[in-house]
Design a protein around this motif. Structure first.
Motif, PDB file in Angstrom:
ATOM      1  N   ALA A 149       1.083  -7.303   6.042  1.00 52.41           N
ATOM      2  CA  ALA A 149       0.337  -7.768   7.038  1.00 52.41           C
ATOM      3  C   ALA A 149       0.664  -6.852   8.366  1.00 52.41           C
ATOM      4  CB  ALA A 149       0.826  -9.184   7.661  1.00 52.41           C
ATOM      5  N   PHE A 150       1.683  -6.111   8.547  1.00 47.51           N
ATOM      6  CA  PHE A 150       2.591  -5.185   9.724  1.00 47.51           C
ATOM      7  C   PHE A 150       2.594  -3.952   9.797  1.00 47.51           C
ATOM      8  CE2 PHE A 150       6.188  -7.426   6.442  1.00 47.51           C
ATOM      9  CZ  PHE A 150       6.945  -6.243   6.672  1.00 47.51           C
ATOM     10  N   GLY A 151       2.478  -3.988   8.328  1.00 49.58           N
ATOM     11  CA  GLY A 151       2.426  -2.105   7.908  1.00 49.58           C
ATOM     12  C   GLY A 151       2.327  -1.408   6.397  1.00 49.58           C
ATOM     13  N   ALA A 152       2.784  -0.947   6.053  1.00 51.34           N
ATOM     14  CA  ALA A 152       2.630   0.323   4.264  1.00 51.34           C
ATOM     15  C   ALA A 152       4.691   1.127   5.073  1.00 51.34           C
ATOM     16  CB  ALA A 152       1.158   1.071   4.846  1.00 51.34           C
ATOM     17  N   PHE A 153       3.879   0.844   3.493  1.00 56.33           N
ATOM     18  CA  PHE A 153       5.289   1.413   2.953  1.00 56.33           C
ATOM     19  C   PHE A 153       4.920   2.259   2.030  1.00 56.33           C
ATOM     20  CE2 PHE A 153       7.109  -3.477   3.934  1.00 56.33           C
ATOM     21  CZ  PHE A 153       8.219  -3.143   4.249  1.00 56.33           C
ATOM     22  N   ILE A 154       6.029   3.029   2.680  1.00 54.82           N
ATOM     23  CA  ILE A 154       6.007   4.987   1.943  1.00 54.82           C
ATOM     24  C   ILE A 154       6.257   5.299   1.310  1.00 54.82           C
ATOM     25  CG2 ILE A 154       4.544   7.180   2.806  1.00 54.82           C
ATOM     26  CD1 ILE A 154       3.293   4.736   3.876  1.00 54.82           C
ATOM     27  N   ASP A 155       6.318   5.827   0.068  1.00 60.28           N
ATOM     28  CA  ASP A 155       7.524   6.415  -0.931  1.00 60.28           C
ATOM     29  C   ASP A 155       7.258   7.492  -0.463  1.00 60.28           C
ATOM     30  OD1 ASP A 155       9.175   7.098  -2.676  1.00 60.28           O
ATOM     31  OD2 ASP A 155       8.297   6.527  -4.552  1.00 60.28           O
ATOM     32  N   CYS A 156       8.632   8.292  -0.147  1.00 64.25           N
ATOM     33  CA  CYS A 156       8.728   9.549   0.239  1.00 64.25           C
ATOM     34  C   CYS A 156       9.675  10.566  -0.815  1.00 64.25           C
ATOM     35  CB  CYS A 156       9.455   9.488   1.778  1.00 64.25           C
ATOM     36  SG  CYS A 156       8.884   9.034   3.232  1.00 64.25           S
ATOM     37  N   GLY A 157       9.836   9.687  -1.483  1.00 62.15           N
ATOM     38  CA  GLY A 157      10.399   9.999  -3.117  1.00 62.15           C
ATOM     39  C   GLY A 157      12.030  10.057  -1.728  1.00 62.15           C
ATOM     40  N   LEU A 158      11.989   9.355  -1.621  1.00 57.03           N
ATOM     41  CA  LEU A 158      14.203   9.070  -0.498  1.00 57.03           C
ATOM     42  C   LEU A 158      14.410   8.040  -1.709  1.00 57.03           C
ATOM     43  CD1 LEU A 158      13.462   9.533   2.686  1.00 57.03           C
ATOM     44  CD2 LEU A 158      14.397  11.413   1.054  1.00 57.03           C
ATOM     45  N   ASP A 159      15.616   7.538  -1.668  1.00 51.39           N
ATOM     46  CA  ASP A 159      16.050   6.638  -2.139  1.00 51.39           C
ATOM     47  C   ASP A 159      15.979   5.318  -2.044  1.00 51.39           C
ATOM     48  OD1 ASP A 159      17.408   6.437  -0.222  1.00 51.39           O
ATOM     49  OD2 ASP A 159      19.259   6.970  -0.549  1.00 51.39           O
ATOM     50  N   LYS A 160      15.113   5.118  -0.265  1.00 49.55           N
ATOM     51  CA  LYS A 160      14.812   3.812   0.509  1.00 49.55           C
ATOM     52  C   LYS A 160      13.226   4.335   1.035  1.00 49.55           C
ATOM     53  CE  LYS A 160      15.552  -0.244   2.417  1.00 49.55           C
ATOM     54  NZ  LYS A 160      16.197  -0.771   0.969  1.00 49.55           N
ATOM     55  N   ALA A 161      12.591   3.042   0.571  1.00 45.93           N
ATOM     56  CA  ALA A 161      11.001   3.535   1.439  1.00 45.93           C
ATOM     57  C   ALA A 161      10.541   3.864   3.161  1.00 45.93           C
ATOM     58  CB  ALA A 161       9.971   2.566   0.746  1.00 45.93           C
ATOM     59  N   GLY A 162       9.862   4.198   3.630  1.00 49.47           N
ATOM     60  CA  GLY A 162      10.012   3.769   4.784  1.00 49.47           C
ATOM     61  C   GLY A 162       8.265   3.054   4.913  1.00 49.47           C
ATOM     62  N   LEU A 163       8.507   2.795   6.483  1.00 46.58           N
ATOM     63  CA  LEU A 163       7.011   1.761   7.224  1.00 46.58           C
ATOM     64  C   LEU A 163       7.031   2.432   8.340  1.00 46.58           C
ATOM     65  CD1 LEU A 163       6.275  -1.092   7.768  1.00 46.58           C
ATOM     66  CD2 LEU A 163       7.926  -1.489   8.932  1.00 46.58           C
ATOM     67  N   LEU A 164       5.442   2.401   7.594  1.00 45.91           N
ATOM     68  CA  LEU A 164       4.465   3.249   8.370  1.00 45.91           C
ATOM     69  C   LEU A 164       4.141   1.803   9.367  1.00 45.91           C
ATOM     70  CD1 LEU A 164       2.366   5.459   9.711  1.00 45.91           C
ATOM     71  CD2 LEU A 164       1.244   5.220   8.096  1.00 45.91           C
ATOM     72  N   HIS A 165       4.188   1.471  10.563  1.00 42.27           N
ATOM     73  CA  HIS A 165       4.215   0.609  11.613  1.00 42.27           C
ATOM     74  C   HIS A 165       2.490   0.427  11.411  1.00 42.27           C
ATOM     75  CE1 HIS A 165       4.303  -2.930  14.590  1.00 42.27           C
ATOM     76  NE2 HIS A 165       5.861  -3.460  13.447  1.00 42.27           N
ATOM     77  N   ILE A 166       2.223  -0.887  11.533  1.00 46.37           N
ATOM     78  CA  ILE A 166       0.222  -1.327  11.612  1.00 46.37           C
ATOM     79  C   ILE A 166       0.066   0.098  13.002  1.00 46.37           C
ATOM     80  CG2 ILE A 166       0.983  -3.485  12.802  1.00 46.37           C
ATOM     81  CD1 ILE A 166      -1.782  -3.756  11.365  1.00 46.37           C
ATOM     82  N   SER A 167       0.716   0.025  14.285  1.00 49.08           N
ATOM     83  CA  SER A 167       0.616  -0.421  15.387  1.00 49.08           C
ATOM     84  C   SER A 167       0.680   1.834  15.496  1.00 49.08           C
ATOM     85  CB  SER A 167       1.629  -0.310  16.326  1.00 49.08           C
ATOM     86  OG  SER A 167       2.757   0.779  15.880  1.00 49.08           O
ATOM     87  N   ARG A 168       0.832   2.479  13.672  1.00 49.20           N
ATOM     88  CA  ARG A 168       0.656   3.947  13.687  1.00 49.20           C
ATOM     89  C   ARG A 168      -0.601   4.225  13.841  1.00 49.20           C
ATOM     90  NH1 ARG A 168       4.820   6.108  17.307  1.00 49.20           N
ATOM     91  NH2 ARG A 168       6.849   5.207  16.584  1.00 49.20           N
ATOM     92  N   TYR A 169      -1.388   3.312  12.949  1.00 54.28           N
ATOM     93  CA  TYR A 169      -2.664   3.701  12.499  1.00 54.28           C
ATOM     94  C   TYR A 169      -3.884   2.504  13.220  1.00 54.28           C
ATOM     95  CZ  TYR A 169      -1.529   0.321   8.528  1.00 54.28           C
ATOM     96  OH  TYR A 169      -1.197  -0.071   7.700  1.00 54.28           O
ATOM     97  N   ARG A 170      -3.643   1.294  13.495  1.00 55.84           N
ATOM     98  CA  ARG A 170      -4.270   0.401  14.467  1.00 55.84           C
ATOM     99  C   ARG A 170      -5.516   1.621  15.096  1.00 55.84           C
ATOM    100  NH1 ARG A 170      -2.484  -4.361  16.750  1.00 55.84           N
ATOM    101  NH2 ARG A 170      -1.759  -5.647  14.883  1.00 55.84           N
ATOM    102  N   GLY A 171      -6.285   1.086  14.575  1.00 55.25           N
ATOM    103  CA  GLY A 171      -7.363   1.428  15.271  1.00 55.25           C
ATOM    104  C   GLY A 171      -7.919   2.690  15.195  1.00 55.25           C
ATOM    105  N   GLN A 172      -7.668   4.022  15.170  1.00 53.17           N
ATOM    106  CA  GLN A 172      -7.215   4.740  14.478  1.00 53.17           C
ATOM    107  C   GLN A 172      -8.556   4.901  13.245  1.00 53.17           C
ATOM    108  OE1 GLN A 172      -3.438   6.715  13.603  1.00 53.17           O
ATOM    109  NE2 GLN A 172      -2.999   6.454  15.652  1.00 53.17           N
ATOM    110  N   SER A 173      -9.115   6.415  13.076  1.00 55.52           N
ATOM    111  CA  SER A 173     -10.027   6.756  12.181  1.00 55.52           C
ATOM    112  C   SER A 173      -9.589   7.789  11.101  1.00 55.52           C
ATOM    113  CB  SER A 173     -10.983   8.086  12.896  1.00 55.52           C
ATOM    114  OG  SER A 173     -10.692   9.029  12.877  1.00 55.52           O
ATOM    115  N   ILE A 174      -8.920   6.474  10.472  1.00 60.77           N
ATOM    116  CA  ILE A 174      -8.379   6.197   9.517  1.00 60.77           C
ATOM    117  C   ILE A 174      -8.763   5.635   7.974  1.00 60.77           C
ATOM    118  CG2 ILE A 174      -6.276   5.672  10.142  1.00 60.77           C
ATOM    119  CD1 ILE A 174      -5.021   8.124   7.919  1.00 60.77           C
TER     120      ILE A 174
END
Length: 700
Positions: free
Chosen positions: A614-639
């Motif tokens: 609900a609040f964003g997407a978790f992204i696996d960058c190949g690290l020992d911890k997944a990162g958070l792409l918060h919903i505000s970073r892509y809300r309303g964008q053409s993606i």
């Protein structure tokens, strides 16, 4: 028997009438659906696909709502029978019989349940006249008891108010705020304060998970007492305070908390179902490879650090294990078989290290990043021991990763749902809810995709609606089959109902009957053949279409109007082949593998979307911890590619080593960055309106 049949029909009509407006469907059509699902015991996929003309073409979700309404009605009738056996007052019995929900039955029955003696009960025994005085006060009449009688009246008034005003008080409390007044240091919700009705579902789950470590405070004391003073104007203030603090507050706050957490768990299960659907519909790899010869192989890698990368060589055509090995980052990989058509790399820790080794050793071979979640759970399971008895446990994960690339649907159904890591707090949701959602999603997907009965694993066969473990084992024992008719003869010689339920979802490719490789049900073969013959479609052309997949072209479809099922665009083959492959990996651009090595501005190419909530997407960058792409970073964008399994480019915005958090934003090359703006700072995840979050999640 006649009376029993009449009661059954009356029940069908009652349920259909109740849900007709909700589903916007005619009662007669709902009665047909209920009859098929409850009386004739047809499965939801069967009714949705093969009986749409008499059910108004209800979708599987609507059909399940029909079944759920039927089950609720059965529970209501059963509860009524029990309560009526305990209550003998005619007026109360009539009220119970007229009740339409379980909640109404329980509300009527509440005063007559056996319970512990309360302070009000003791007051009634000591002062019999206190009962009438208390009722007079609660009904707005004047009274002024004194001494011990006043105390007794106060206790009885508090009990009456606690029963009568609980719903009004609940609404008032929901408009108040919840405060976390004590929490461990660095806890996400330390000093959290927000109106109860505005708290998003994921926050309720997080608070419920750590409730033993948190101290919560529900506000609204003044509002509740003001409300009670309005409804019980003649009741003294101290009686109202006692009713609220001693009886109502704990009951109301517990009811609110439990209801909110229950709703959140339902949403978590829905989030899980949406993500798992994307995962299970991942297309098989074969159509993306140029060379599909029987001698081609794939290389599967389960990445690691100290224990090294586990390798498994599998045959492309059927997933047969050729060999296993282990290598380390400092070693050069030695390819034992040069006929590698593709490489499957798990998305776990040190996936970048594994990809770098492959890029150096096999620069021209395509690399695909495969979801690794649940592979280790499968490796240690009884099922893995049965399927891979001669493969070491450490290398079973690599085998699972490779086979997930070859046939994702068959492999993912072998793992417990909570281990797949594609939901929001899925381990906090009720296990039976998750299992139910998984069964529904997999049931629909298997029905949509179809199962090749001669090659499917028992785990996948068990997911076909109507097939249990015993039936799946029987199918595997009698395979291969040359036709669907042979399945009936060998496996279901007497059980025609089960055969009719399941056979439309079992395919036989290259059999003696071309229609066995399509979605057409055997009951309709006679009509289908007549229409195909009239349209000039030969068996040879139909066989070519089955190998190619899809449906007939527009010119032929015009001649098939007498039998719309033949106009299905996914009549033959695997419909997953029309889905775009999202997890093709690009060349590794960054060598960092740990969170403490990252800094703001770092860019990760082809990072994998591992989870969407609900609040964003978790992204696996190949690290020992997944990162958070918060919903505000892509809300309303053409993606439109923020979904489980997608690959995107991200940029590091913040690194919090102490709390093990990595904040990300979308990264777009300068040539195509017109549609994105990553300069805005994301607001706190709890500051968004819950309805807007739901809309964004569904659109995503």
């Amino acid at each position: 028997p006649h009376d029993k049949k009449g009661k059954k029909m009356a029940s069908l009509v009652r349920v259909a009438r109740r849900i007709a407006s909700e589903l916007r469907c005619e009662e007669d059509l709902l009665i047909n659906a209920l009859r098929l699902l409850t009386v004739e015991k047809k499965s939801v996929p069967f009714v949705a696909r093969y009986r749409g003309e008499i059910t108004g073409h209800l979708c599987p979700d609507s059909l399940r709502r029909v079944v759920h309404a039927w089950e609720e009605d059965e529970r209501l009738l059963k509860r009524k029978q029990y309560v009526l056996s305990k209550v003998h007052i005619e007026k109360i019995r009539k009220a119970i019989e007229a009740a339409e929900t379980l909640a109404q039955v329980e509300e009527i029955y509440e005063p007559y349940k056996s319970r512990k003696k309360t302070k009000a009960d003791e007051a009634r025994e000591q002062f019999p006249q206190a009962e009438d005085i208390a009722h007079d006060l609660c009904q707005g009449k004047s009274a002024n008891p004194q001494g011990d009688l006043r105390v007794a009246v106060g206790l009885i008034c508090a009990e009456i108010i606690s029963k009568d005003a609980i719903e009004k008080v609940r609404k008032a409390v929901e408009r108040a705020k919840l405060r976390v007044i004590s929490a461990p240091e660095h806890h996400t919700y330390r000093n959290y304060e927000r109106r109860i009705s505005d708290i998003p579902h994921h926050a309720w789950l997080a608070i419920a998970r750590d409730k033993s470590d948190l101290r919560l405070s529900f506000g609204g004391d003044e509002d509740v007492l003001r409300l009670l003073s309005i409804f019980y104007s003649n009741v003294p203030q101290e009686f109202l305070v006692d009713a609220w603090k001693r009886l109502l507050k704990s009951k109301v706050t517990k009811r609110i908390f439990d209801a909110k957490v229950s709703q959140a768990k339902e949403e978590a299960a829905d989030c899980f179902a949406n993500n798992i659907q994307k995962l299970l519909l991942t297309p098989p790899i074969r159509r993306f490879l140029v060379d599909e010869s029987s001698t081609s192989n794939i290389l599967a890698i389960d990445p690691g650090f100290r224990s090294g990368h586990k390798l498994a060589y599998l045959r492309l055509i059927d997933g047969t294990i050729i060999d296993t090995a282990t290598i380390y980052d400092s070693q050069q990989i030695k390819i034992k078989n040069q006929q590698i058509a593709a490489v499957a790399v798990g998305d776990g820790q040190n996936t970048h290290g594994a990809r770098r080794i492959i890029q150096q050793a096999l620069p021209k071979i395509p690399i695909f990043v495969v979801r690794e979640a649940g592979a280790s759970v499968y490796s240690a399971s009884v099922l893995a021991q049965e399927e891979l008895p001669h493969i070491p446990v450490a290398h079973r994960g690599a085998v699972a990763i490779g086979r997930r690339l070859l046939d994702p649907l068959s492999e993912y159904v072998k793992v417990e749902p909570s281990s797949l890591g594609v939901g929001m707090y899925q381990k906090d949701a009720l296990s039976h809810i998750l299992e139910k959602r998984l069964d529904e999603v997999v049931e629909d997907i298997v029905a949509h995709v179809g199962v090749d009965v001669n090659t499917a694993s028992p785990s996948l066969l068990c997911r076909v609606a109507g097939i249990n473990k015993k039936t799946a084992e029987k199918l595997r024992a009698n395979a291969p089959f040359q036709s669907r008719a042979q399945i009936q003869k060998k496996v279901f010689p007497k059980d025609t109902d089960t055969y009719q339920n399941i056979i439309g979802f079992l395919r036989i490719v290259d059999g003696i009957e071309p229609l066995d490789g399509t979605r057409i049900h055997p009951d309709d073969y006679k009509k289908a053949r007549a229409v195909l013959t009239q349209a000039g479609v030969s068996n040879k052309y139909l066989c070519q279409l089955i190998k190619q997949g899809g449906g007939f072209d527009a010119s032929i479809n015009k001649r098939l109007s007498e039998f719309p099922a033949l106009q299905d665009p996914e009549l033959c083959g695997d419909p997953r082949h029309s889905i775009e492959l999202l997890n093709r990996a690009e060349e590794v651009q960054i060598a960092k593998t740990r969170l403490d090595e990252c800094q703001p501005g770092d860019i990760f190419k082809s990072a994998i979307v591992s989870n969407v909530c609900a609040f964003g997407a978790f992204i696996d960058c190949g690290l020992d911890k997944a990162g958070l792409l918060h919903i505000s970073r892509y809300r309303g964008q053409s993606i439109n590619n923020i979904s489980v399994g997608a690959t995107i480019d991200v940029r590091v915005e913040s690194v919090d080593i102490e709390r093990c958090r990595l904040g990300l934003s979308l990264h777009v090359d300068d040539q195509s960055s017109g549609n994105f703006s990553n300069n805005k700072r994301p607001r706190d995840e709890s500051s968004y309106d819950d309805d807007k979050i739901k809309k964004q999640r569904h659109s995503t």
